[in-house]
Design a protein around this motif. Sequence first.
Motif, PDB file in Angstrom:
ATOM      1  N   PRO A  51      53.247  37.357  41.858  1.00 41.85           N
ATOM      2  CA  PRO A  51      52.294  38.150  42.661  1.00 41.85           C
ATOM      3  C   PRO A  51      51.459  39.121  41.813  1.00 41.85           C
ATOM      4  O   PRO A  51      50.242  39.231  42.019  1.00 41.85           O
ATOM      5  N   GLU A  52      52.093  39.777  40.867  1.00 39.26           N
ATOM      6  CA  GLU A  52      51.359  40.704  40.009  1.00 39.26           C
ATOM      7  C   GLU A  52      50.392  39.967  39.084  1.00 39.26           C
ATOM      8  O   GLU A  52      49.270  40.411  38.854  1.00 39.26           O
ATOM      9  N   LEU A  53      50.831  38.832  38.551  1.00 39.99           N
ATOM     10  CA  LEU A  53      49.949  38.016  37.706  1.00 39.99           C
ATOM     11  C   LEU A  53      48.735  37.555  38.498  1.00 39.99           C
ATOM     12  O   LEU A  53      47.609  37.597  38.010  1.00 39.99           O
ATOM     13  N   ASN A  54      48.965  37.121  39.706  1.00 34.44           N
ATOM     14  CA  ASN A  54      47.901  36.589  40.540  1.00 34.44           C
ATOM     15  C   ASN A  54      46.866  37.670  40.868  1.00 34.44           C
ATOM     16  O   ASN A  54      45.663  37.427  40.798  1.00 34.44           O
ATOM     17  N   ILE A  55      47.328  38.860  41.213  1.00 32.16           N
ATOM     18  CA  ILE A  55      46.424  39.974  41.510  1.00 32.16           C
ATOM     19  C   ILE A  55      45.608  40.338  40.271  1.00 32.16           C
ATOM     20  O   ILE A  55      44.388  40.514  40.334  1.00 32.16           O
ATOM     21  N   ALA A  56      46.284  40.441  39.122  1.00 31.20           N
ATOM     22  CA  ALA A  56      45.597  40.804  37.873  1.00 31.20           C
ATOM     23  C   ALA A  56      44.614  39.718  37.452  1.00 31.20           C
ATOM     24  O   ALA A  56      43.517  40.016  36.972  1.00 31.20           O
ATOM     25  N   LEU A  57      44.985  38.450  37.642  1.00 32.67           N
ATOM     26  CA  LEU A  57      44.099  37.343  37.276  1.00 32.67           C
ATOM     27  C   LEU A  57      42.836  37.371  38.129  1.00 32.67           C
ATOM     28  O   LEU A  57      41.725  37.230  37.606  1.00 32.67           O
ATOM     29  N   ALA A  58      42.989  37.578  39.415  1.00 36.24           N
ATOM     30  CA  ALA A  58      41.826  37.650  40.300  1.00 36.24           C
ATOM     31  C   ALA A  58      40.906  38.795  39.886  1.00 36.24           C
ATOM     32  O   ALA A  58      39.682  38.641  39.855  1.00 36.24           O
ATOM     33  N   ALA A  59      41.489  39.928  39.531  1.00 31.91           N
ATOM     34  CA  ALA A  59      40.690  41.082  39.105  1.00 31.91           C
ATOM     35  C   ALA A  59      39.945  40.785  37.809  1.00 31.91           C
ATOM     36  O   ALA A  59      38.756  41.101  37.681  1.00 31.91           O
TER      37      ALA A  59
END
Length: 91
Positions: A51-59
């Motif tokens: 979840p944290e990777l996904n949020i950071a990747l989108a950003a």
Amino acid sequence: MWRLTPGQMLQSRQFGDEVVLFNNLSGATHLLGLGALHLLGLLKRGPAAFPELNIALAAELGCERDQAFDDDAAALLEQLAALWLVEPLPC
């Protein structure tokens, strides 16, 4: 939780929207997209949960997260694992 495969040096060269990455552990060379490079860069900072990777990747990519983005990010992580670039940490 996910991490870079221990010992992975991430030697790469970018050509436009594509990246040539040398896997020093397997001796293989891979052609990757910028999303993969960003994901590897996030894991270079340290292990992280999806979840944290996904949020950071989108950003980093300037993308809105939706189900399609989440599915693509999960598939990309699995593809990188199949190339021995990243690995899941045991629970």
